[in-house]
Write an enzyme that holds these catalytic residues in place. Structure first.
Site, PDB file in Angstrom:
ATOM      1  N   ASP A   7       0.964  -1.160   0.058  1.00  0.00           N
ATOM      2  CA  ASP A   7       0.052   0.010   0.092  1.00  0.00           C
ATOM      3  C   ASP A   7       0.821   1.350   0.000  1.00  0.00           C
ATOM      4  OD1 ASP A   7      -1.358  -2.471   1.083  1.00  0.00           O
ATOM      5  OD2 ASP A   7      -2.998  -1.039   1.653  1.00  0.00           O
ATOM      6  N   GLU A  64      -4.216   1.998  -3.181  1.00  0.00           N
ATOM      7  CA  GLU A  64      -5.412   2.331  -2.630  1.00  0.00           C
ATOM      8  C   GLU A  64      -5.249   3.694  -1.656  1.00  0.00           C
ATOM      9  OE1 GLU A  64      -7.386   0.343   0.262  1.00  0.00           O
ATOM     10  OE2 GLU A  64      -5.843   0.251   1.763  1.00  0.00           O
ATOM     11  N   ASN A  65      -3.945   4.081  -1.263  1.00  0.00           N
ATOM     12  CA  ASN A  65      -3.630   5.237  -0.227  1.00  0.00           C
ATOM     13  C   ASN A  65      -2.580   6.084  -0.744  1.00  0.00           C
ATOM     14  OD1 ASN A  65      -3.496   2.407   1.722  1.00  0.00           O
ATOM     15  ND2 ASN A  65      -5.087   3.821   2.221  1.00  0.00           N
ATOM     16  N   ASN A  84     -10.503  -1.328  -0.009  1.00  0.00           N
ATOM     17  CA  ASN A  84     -11.384  -0.694   0.745  1.00  0.00           C
ATOM     18  C   ASN A  84     -11.599   0.895   0.438  1.00  0.00           C
ATOM     19  OD1 ASN A  84      -9.324  -1.285   2.683  1.00  0.00           O
ATOM     20  ND2 ASN A  84     -10.372   0.249   3.931  1.00  0.00           N
ATOM     21  N   HIS A  85     -10.489   1.426   0.039  1.00  0.00           N
ATOM     22  CA  HIS A  85     -10.380   2.890  -0.124  1.00  0.00           C
ATOM     23  C   HIS A  85     -10.517   3.219  -1.520  1.00  0.00           C
ATOM     24  CE1 HIS A  85      -9.143   4.416   3.884  1.00  0.00           C
ATOM     25  NE2 HIS A  85      -8.412   3.393   4.018  1.00  0.00           N
ATOM     26  N   HIS A 120      -6.842  -8.284  -0.082  1.00  0.00           N
ATOM     27  CA  HIS A 120      -6.897  -7.148   0.783  1.00  0.00           C
ATOM     28  C   HIS A 120      -7.766  -7.356   1.999  1.00  0.00           C
ATOM     29  CE1 HIS A 120      -5.794  -2.986   0.914  1.00  0.00           C
ATOM     30  NE2 HIS A 120      -7.084  -2.768   1.416  1.00  0.00           N
ATOM     31  N   HIS A 155      -3.446  -4.200   3.218  1.00  0.00           N
ATOM     32  CA  HIS A 155      -4.310  -3.563   3.997  1.00  0.00           C
ATOM     33  C   HIS A 155      -3.979  -3.155   5.292  1.00  0.00           C
ATOM     34  CE1 HIS A 155      -8.289  -2.140   5.638  1.00  0.00           C
ATOM     35  NE2 HIS A 155      -8.121  -3.256   6.492  1.00  0.00           N
ATOM     36  N   HIS A 182      -1.111  -2.568   6.577  1.00  0.00           N
ATOM     37  CA  HIS A 182      -0.118  -1.676   6.624  1.00  0.00           C
ATOM     38  C   HIS A 182       1.074  -2.042   7.442  1.00  0.00           C
ATOM     39  CE1 HIS A 182      -2.718   2.046   4.850  1.00  0.00           C
ATOM     40  NE2 HIS A 182      -2.968   0.774   4.178  1.00  0.00           N
TER      41      HIS A 182
HETATM   42 FE   LIG Z   1      -4.056   0.480   2.650  1.00  0.00          FE
HETATM   43 FE   LIG Z   2      -7.440  -1.090   2.933  1.00  0.00          FE
END
Ligand SMILES: [Fe+2]
Ligand SMILES: [Fe+2]
Length: 264
Positions: free
Chosen positions: A8, A39-40, A67-68, A156, A181, A183
């Site tokens: 991520d 995603e981040n 999810n992001h 994830h 996910h 991190h």
């Molecule tokens: Fe993430």
């Molecule tokens: Fe995530």
């Protein structure tokens, strides 16, 4: 075939460390294919079309999310920009495959990198996560449609148990199951008995002087007060977390998985 999977990418610190270190990692590990979870990328929350393009320009071949994915709504138009081109950058950015079918975007991408065909799949777990279809059943369906021998799965998910179960479920059927996910990198990288490389979480590429990327004071305050707070990306102790997977491109079986952590 050597594959680099970058965990991520969180905000500007994450993007910068990828920019600074990707060329040397590719050289050092003779990398043929680069995949990253993005995603981040946008200050910790989602990814914009411009940032996706910027990351693809650095030499990332395919990107996953989680999810992001919808934190930045511009992504809806970005997915539409693929417009039937099966290899456009917009098509090489994925969202979890076990989200509703009518949702924009795709959860699987099949491409070719000089030596071999490959597929990337993005699925999301269901334990301590938002609602989605059963990833176990969805991955079965996806595997029926994929032609490539080399298949890299970004799972994830939050719970280690769900991730490990998913790894065992796919052993011998895909090249690698890579957890994202949380991190936080885990030290359990392995090649399962039937030839699937597995790690519970590859870890974040971003600021570790934080709570999973966010300024630590803000998160601690939220735990103490229970009050909602605007989260901001942290900036200290930036690390790039990734794994290198060596596999036989003819069979898709993994031979080796190695954890990589680069500090700025
Ligand atoms: Fe993430
Ligand atoms: Fe995530």
């Amino acid at each position: 075939m050597n594959i680099l999977f970058i965990g991520d990418i969180f905000g500007r610190p994450g993007r910068t460390i990828v920019k600074e270190h990707l060329p040397e990692l590719v050289k050092q590990h003779s990398i043929d294919l680069v995949i990253a979870n993005g995603e981040n990328a946008a200050a910790g929350f989602g990814i914009t079309p411009a940032l996706a393009e910027e990351l693809f320009e650095l030499g990332i071949d395919a990107m996953t999310t989680g999810n992001h994915v919808w934190d930045k709504r511009e992504l809806i138009e970005y997915f539409q920009m693929a417009d039937g081109n099966p290899h456009s950058p917009a098509r090489r950015l994925l969202r979890p495959a076990n989200f509703p079918d009518k949702m924009p975007g795709w959860g699987v991408y099949e491409g070719r990198k000089d030596r071999a065909a490959y597929a990337v799949m993005n699925l999301q777990g269901r334990v301590f996560m938002g609602q989605s279809d059963d990833p176990f059943q969805v991955v079965d369906r996806l595997l029926e449609t994929v032609k490539s021998k080399v298949v890299i799965v970004d799972f994830h998910a939050e719970a280690t148990s769900e991730k490990i179960a998913f790894g065992w479920y796919l052993d011998g059927r895909v090249t690698a199951v890579i957890g994202t996910h949380t991190h936080i990198p885990t030290a359990d990288e392995t090649v399962l008995p039937k030839g699937t490389a597995y790690i519970t979480d590859v870890g974040m590429t971003g600021p570790y002087d934080s709570v999973i990327g966010v300024k630590k004071e803000l998160v601690v305050d939220r735990f103490l007060s229970g009050m909602p707070a605007r989260f901001e990306a942290a900036s200290g102790d930036v690390r790039l977390c990734a794994v290198v997977i060596e596999c036989d491109e003819k069979t898709g079986r993994a031979k080796r998985m190695e954890r990589v952590m680069v500090r700025q």
